[in-house]
Design an enzyme around this catalytic site. Sequence first.
Site, short mmCIF file in Angstrom:
data_model
loop_
_atom_site.label_atom_id
_atom_site.label_comp_id
_atom_site.label_asym_id
_atom_site.label_seq_id
_atom_site.Cartn_x
_atom_site.Cartn_y
_atom_site.Cartn_z
N GLY A 1 39.51 86.83 -60.90
CA GLY A 1 40.05 88.35 -60.81
C GLY A 1 41.33 88.32 -60.59
CB SER A 2 43.45 91.01 -59.03
OG SER A 2 42.74 92.11 -59.86
CB THR A 3 43.12 85.74 -56.90
OG1 THR A 3 42.30 85.09 -57.68
CG2 THR A 3 42.46 86.44 -55.81
CG PHE A 4 44.19 84.27 -63.37
CD1 PHE A 4 43.96 82.85 -63.35
CD2 PHE A 4 44.50 84.74 -64.79
CE1 PHE A 4 44.37 81.98 -64.11
CE2 PHE A 4 44.76 83.81 -65.81
CZ PHE A 4 44.72 82.53 -65.45
#
Lengths: 385, 632
Positions: free
Chosen positions: B322-325
């Site tokens: 998800g957005s941790t990427f």
Amino acid sequence: MNQRVHYLGRHNPEITLGQKIWQLNWGMMLLICLIAAIGLGMLYSAANGNFDPWASKQAIRFGVGFVVMLVVALVDIRIWFRFSYLFYIGALLLLVGVEVMGSIGMGAQRWIDLKFIQLQPSELMKVAIIFALARYFHGVSQEDIGRVTFLFIPLVMVLAPSVLVLRQPDLGTTGMLVMASGAVFFCAGVRLWKFAVVLAAGLAAIPIGWQFLHSYQKNRVLIFLNPEQDPLGTGYHIHQSKIAFGSGGVFGKGFLQGSQSHLNFLPEKQTDFIFTMLAEEFGMVGGLVLLGLYILLMVYGLAISLRSRNQFGRLLAIGLTFNLFLYVFINIAMIMGLVPVVGVPLPLISYGGTVMLTVMMGLGLVMSVWLHRDIKISRHGVHDE
Amino acid sequence: MPMVHEDQDRHKGFTRRVLMLTCGKAALLSALVARMYYLQVVEAEKYKTLAEDNRVNLRLLPPRRGKILDRFGQELANNQQNFRVVVVREQTPDLVATLDALSKLIKLSEHDYKRILRDVKRKRAFVPVTVKDNLSWNQVSSIEVNSADLPGASIEVGETRFYPYGADFSHILGYVAAVSEKELTGDPLLELPGFRIGKSGVEKYHDNDMRGQAGTSEFEVNAYGRVIRELARNEGGSGREMILTVDAGLQTFVQQRLMSEQSAASVVIDIKTGDVLAMGSVPSYDPSAFNLGLSSKQWNKLINNQFTPLTNKAIAGTYAPGSTFKMIVALAAMKEGIGATSHTAFCPGFMKLGNARFHCWKRGGHGHVNMIEGLQHSCDVYFYDVSRRIGVDKIAEMANKLGLGNRVNIDLPGERSGVIPTKAWKLANIGEPWQGGETLITSIGQGFVLTTPLQLAVMVSRIASGGKKVIPRITRGYRENGKAIAYEQKEFEDLGIPQEHMRMIYQGMDAVSNNPRGTAYKYRIREEGWELAGKTGTAQVRRITLAERQAGIFKNEDLPWRRRDHGLFVAYAPVDNPRYACAVVVEHGGGSKSAAPIARDILRETQRRDPARTSAISFDAKVDVNNASGDS
């Protein structure tokens, strides 16, 4: 010397009891005692260094046997001559007796329980058959021996007990009876080609005889032919025996140090396999010493038979000596894997009462032949001159 | 014819025959002597060996398995005395009576009876047969007291593996169990009855190290196998004690904290050393259950549990990040010359690519955003925009650099590699060319991208360390014969990322947690000096249909567990001088709000305990890890 005329023959020198005792074959007795002492030592070792349960009992039996031997030796050979057929018939009846007892439902047995001893008639027969044959051939002239008709009676005398013993079933004893009888036939002068015929007939009979063997007997023969096929089953005994034997090496592991015997890998170490134990603990040296003692004993028997002046004595001594040889040879060959395991004990050494008794009796008879070596017995059992 | 002459003739014939017979006898006796010579001289050595083989039995003595310690020396796995009651058939006049008497003291089922009687029948009369294992101290003493009524029964002492922390460490330590048919290697030690080997975790990875050397005992036995006496004894050597990087106290905290969720995983790393300080995975299982033997019912329950208690999700669970990427995409963009502050994108709530619409998580859009704002608000459209400019392969390159897409090679079995897609990867694995829209999906950590919690923690460690290639480890070294040997660590190499790029990322992650308008401001650490910098992530496990979007049904709480979004949070702390990195994944947690508070609590507890700066076991020597480990 008091020259009395004996009813069995004239011109025979009469000897007194004292003279007989004086003339007893002390060298032979020493040999017998030496062998028996080795046997007691091995039985002591077989019980892990205890006199009980085997050595002590065996010592008593040897004592009794020794007395029997002396008595037998001192009895006049002419009396033995007179009673030889009777003795044979008695042994044959006992054999029939165990056979009948077996068939009327008391279970297959080889012995008659006399409480103090379990008498095996087949063992007695080993002596009795030689008695009977010696007496028979004593009374047959050299020309008559050449005739087939004169061989009919002694053949029946051999076959009757042989068949009975084979039915027990006891292959080893049957073999010994036949072979010891053969030796007497041979020494009595039966033509060689006749042996060839019998041998050929015997070989031809093997496939037929095979059918009548018990499965355990067939097994023993098969294992003998191929001992590696079953090292944990029937072949186990002979395999372990060879290991014990070979591991003894030249000088052995020492008295009471035989690992195979003391850790129970060796079966029947107090009876049939006792020579293995000796070979393990005293090595080849120990084995050769014992074998040497036996050979000396046999040489005595041989010399006595050659020295005797009557055919009965000669045949008796040679037959009994050959019997001793058969015991020793079959037993040692068996435990070394040269012949199938047939259950023949080592004389004077293996634990067992009847064998001790019959062997001592046989040796006593040989001595009797020695003591009465100069007595002549006429061919027909009565004086005819 | 006179009798004398006749007898002389007979005597002559007799003598000749006797001589012939004697020759025969002599031949046969010579055969005996030859045979004796063959057996006792020629073949003697062979038979001596056979006789020794008969007599001497070699028995292996199982070595003591090495303990497992945490970084401070706390015992995580050790060996405990284990009492069992055995019966010896030949020592009891009536076996069943003895068993009946025993069953009054310890419970024996019908099944136990059957097994014991079967074993007794199979074994020799003097061989002890186990009646019951793992007796309590009370049971042992009651058997001892009543021993007069229990002929043939006696107590034997053995050793079993014991895990003082139980389920809290089961995913790290793994467990030991009986050797299976497949695991037999010919090593006779493995064939000892009751021998246990490591089946997962550290127990498996360092199994050879901890196993030790088997001792031997030479016994003299008789033909029936009864032991007569011991001839020689060699005690062997106990196995190595493994010293882990983990802090037992922190691990317990992490595991307990994760248990607020049904299924979650977390990893805490010391970014200076790569030491894994805690590695949680929920739900867990009781490792001693395997040692004692699981019933098929218990096993099926573990296997069929939808929350997969047997899987160490920290290394073997793969999730879309998800957005941790987005840090990866940001770093890749900067590398390609897109300025963090100079370049902005306009977010109306979606982006059009061809006929397709790619939505931002915020319906109304974020308006004009630069990179730092893009991280702070987690604006999807900003990352759509930059990813379209740089392409998926540049993103993948940066992702690989920071530890994603490949195994990080932690010293534990069962680690998974995850997936970082490239154009070539798609062609090779799916057989279709790359679509432009897939680059956009990839930029927000969705689509093909899969990562493990450990990889995410490594990613944060590499960012927070200023671009060092941090490599995680869970074993610091071992202790053998009283000497502690450290696995040597080389200085982490630099990944070559410019520090000004890193500073942009730090600003963005700081803003996520400590800017009132950041996505995780609610879950900041308030204690001064302990503040964390993080990044939220929500990974969809399904596509939100247009119909749902229009109907407004995309509240996760309304969906069944399996279809809810994963919640993720990655963070480091303290924000000014980073030391600890942490990643939390909550399976189907419904979004990052499930993971962020957990990460905050873990990082707060980590800094309170501060294991990296507390003195741990000191080492006497160093050894290259590649030469030291048994089955790496």
